[in-house]
Write a protein that holds these residues in place. Structure first.
Motif, PDB file in Angstrom:
ATOM      1  N   UNK A 193       0.794  -1.218   0.000  1.00 40.87           N
ATOM      2  CA  UNK A 193       0.000   0.000   0.000  1.00 40.87           C
ATOM      3  C   UNK A 193       0.831   1.275   0.000  1.00 40.87           C
ATOM      4  N   UNK A 194       0.242   2.351   0.476  1.00 40.45           N
ATOM      5  CA  UNK A 194       0.818   3.693   0.349  1.00 40.45           C
ATOM      6  C   UNK A 194       2.175   3.821   1.035  1.00 40.45           C
ATOM      7  N   UNK A 195       2.227   3.527   2.328  1.00 38.83           N
ATOM      8  CA  UNK A 195       3.467   3.743   3.066  1.00 38.83           C
ATOM      9  C   UNK A 195       4.612   2.882   2.547  1.00 38.83           C
ATOM     10  N   UNK A 196       4.354   1.615   2.321  1.00 39.74           N
ATOM     11  CA  UNK A 196       5.401   0.735   1.813  1.00 39.74           C
ATOM     12  C   UNK A 196       5.848   1.198   0.428  1.00 39.74           C
ATOM     13  N   UNK A 197       4.894   1.658  -0.385  1.00 44.79           N
ATOM     14  CA  UNK A 197       5.232   2.135  -1.722  1.00 44.79           C
ATOM     15  C   UNK A 197       6.185   3.316  -1.694  1.00 44.79           C
ATOM     16  N   UNK A 198       5.897   4.307  -0.870  1.00 47.40           N
ATOM     17  CA  UNK A 198       6.759   5.494  -0.846  1.00 47.40           C
ATOM     18  C   UNK A 198       8.043   5.263  -0.058  1.00 47.40           C
ATOM     19  N   UNK A 199       8.028   4.331   0.894  1.00 51.44           N
ATOM     20  CA  UNK A 199       9.291   3.947   1.531  1.00 51.44           C
ATOM     21  C   UNK A 199      10.184   3.211   0.536  1.00 51.44           C
ATOM     22  N   UNK A 200       9.552   2.464  -0.379  1.00 48.03           N
ATOM     23  CA  UNK A 200      10.315   1.833  -1.451  1.00 48.03           C
ATOM     24  C   UNK A 200      10.941   2.896  -2.349  1.00 48.03           C
ATOM     25  N   UNK A 201      10.188   3.972  -2.636  1.00 47.50           N
ATOM     26  CA  UNK A 201      10.742   5.070  -3.427  1.00 47.50           C
ATOM     27  C   UNK A 201      11.925   5.704  -2.707  1.00 47.50           C
ATOM     28  N   UNK A 202      11.815   5.847  -1.397  1.00 52.71           N
ATOM     29  CA  UNK A 202      12.921   6.388  -0.607  1.00 52.71           C
ATOM     30  C   UNK A 202      14.138   5.473  -0.675  1.00 52.71           C
ATOM     31  N   UNK A 203      13.896   4.157  -0.596  1.00 53.88           N
ATOM     32  CA  UNK A 203      14.990   3.195  -0.694  1.00 53.88           C
ATOM     33  C   UNK A 203      15.656   3.267  -2.060  1.00 53.88           C
ATOM     34  N   UNK A 204      14.848   3.365  -3.109  1.00 46.91           N
ATOM     35  CA  UNK A 204      15.394   3.454  -4.471  1.00 46.91           C
ATOM     36  C   UNK A 204      16.258   4.711  -4.600  1.00 46.91           C
ATOM     37  N   UNK A 205      15.776   5.825  -4.056  1.00 46.71           N
ATOM     38  CA  UNK A 205      16.537   7.071  -4.107  1.00 46.71           C
ATOM     39  C   UNK A 205      17.818   6.968  -3.289  1.00 46.71           C
ATOM     40  N   UNK A 206      17.778   6.234  -2.182  1.00 43.82           N
ATOM     41  CA  UNK A 206      18.975   6.043  -1.359  1.00 43.82           C
ATOM     42  C   UNK A 206      20.026   5.243  -2.116  1.00 43.82           C
ATOM     43  N   UNK A 207      19.578   4.212  -2.824  1.00 40.36           N
ATOM     44  CA  UNK A 207      20.507   3.436  -3.652  1.00 40.36           C
ATOM     45  C   UNK A 207      21.074   4.322  -4.755  1.00 40.36           C
ATOM     46  N   UNK A 208      20.241   5.198  -5.289  1.00 41.08           N
ATOM     47  CA  UNK A 208      20.706   6.130  -6.317  1.00 41.08           C
ATOM     48  C   UNK A 208      21.825   7.010  -5.768  1.00 41.08           C
TER      49      UNK A 208
END
Length: 214
Positions: free
Chosen positions: A161-176
């Motif tokens: 859902x919402x929170x996991x989705x945007x935390x995933x975006x944060x993780x992707x940006x952190x890897x970036x």
């Protein structure tokens, strides 16, 4: 096609390809998440369209200026700032479920992801000495990111859902951010790791007025 006198280091090329995957994919992570979030909030099609489109609002006036900033302060340094802002803004989406706030977030976050990608292209142009074969591989890695990111993001949304989705975006940006740190700076000598003569502009001190396009 001519071969450069000094071939690019394999490590520099390989890390730039990994960076391309996450840099291009970052934009598509948000392209999927934001409309899904808008639907979950009951927004209209027009509102969702505005949220998707506004991410490019600052890209046009700042594209040239971002290049100037990269010349003055170093490509990697500026990219780190843009990607870092993406890390900070991604988890704010679930905390600000109001249309005006999301428009502001999209304006800032969208510009940062786009300008990070702009820096990515500048990096591979330097690292690969402008050779088409290296740029082609870089582009292939980027397209792999833009093809797989929406699928993975949609799956993550279905699972959490919402929170996991945007935390995933944060993780992707952190890897970036991590990939930016690993990619060698084209303004640094690959052997001595010291600034080269043409890297002098990166030594300039930052001033707030440097952010204003001229």
């Amino acid at each position: 096609m001519t071969t450069p006198a000094t071939p690019p280091a394999r490590r520099a090329l390989h890390t730039s390809y990994v960076h391309a995957f996450f840099s291009m994919g970052m934009m598509d992570v948000l392209v999927i998440l934001v409309p899904l979030y808008g639907v979950s909030l009951g927004m209209s099609g027009t509102q969702i369209g505005i949220l998707v489109g506004v991410r490019a609002l600052l890209t046009l006036p700042f594209s040239i200026h971002a290049g100037a900033l990269m010349y003055r302060f170093g490509t990697k340094r500026v990219m780190m700032v843009f990607a870092g802002i993406t890390v900070l803004t991604a988890p704010l989406y679930p905390l600000l479920p109001w249309f005006p706030a999301l428009v502001l977030l999209q304006t800032v976050c969208g510009a940062c992801t786009s300008l990070t990608w702009l820096g990515s292209q500048a990096l591979i142009a330097h690292i690969g000495h402008g050779e088409a074969v290296y740029i082609g591989r870089f582009s292939f890695a980027a397209r792999m990111g833009t093809s797989s990111a929406p699928v993975v993001t949609g799956f993550i949304w279905d699972m959490g859902g919402v929170w996991v989705g945007f935390l995933f975006a944060m993780l992707w940006a952190t890897i970036l951010v991590a990939t930016i740190m690993v990619v060698p700076d084209p303004q640094m000598d690959p052997e001595t790791h010291e600034e080269t003569a043409d890297a002098a502009p990166s030594a300039r001190r930052f001033r707030m007025r440097d952010l204003v396009p001229r």
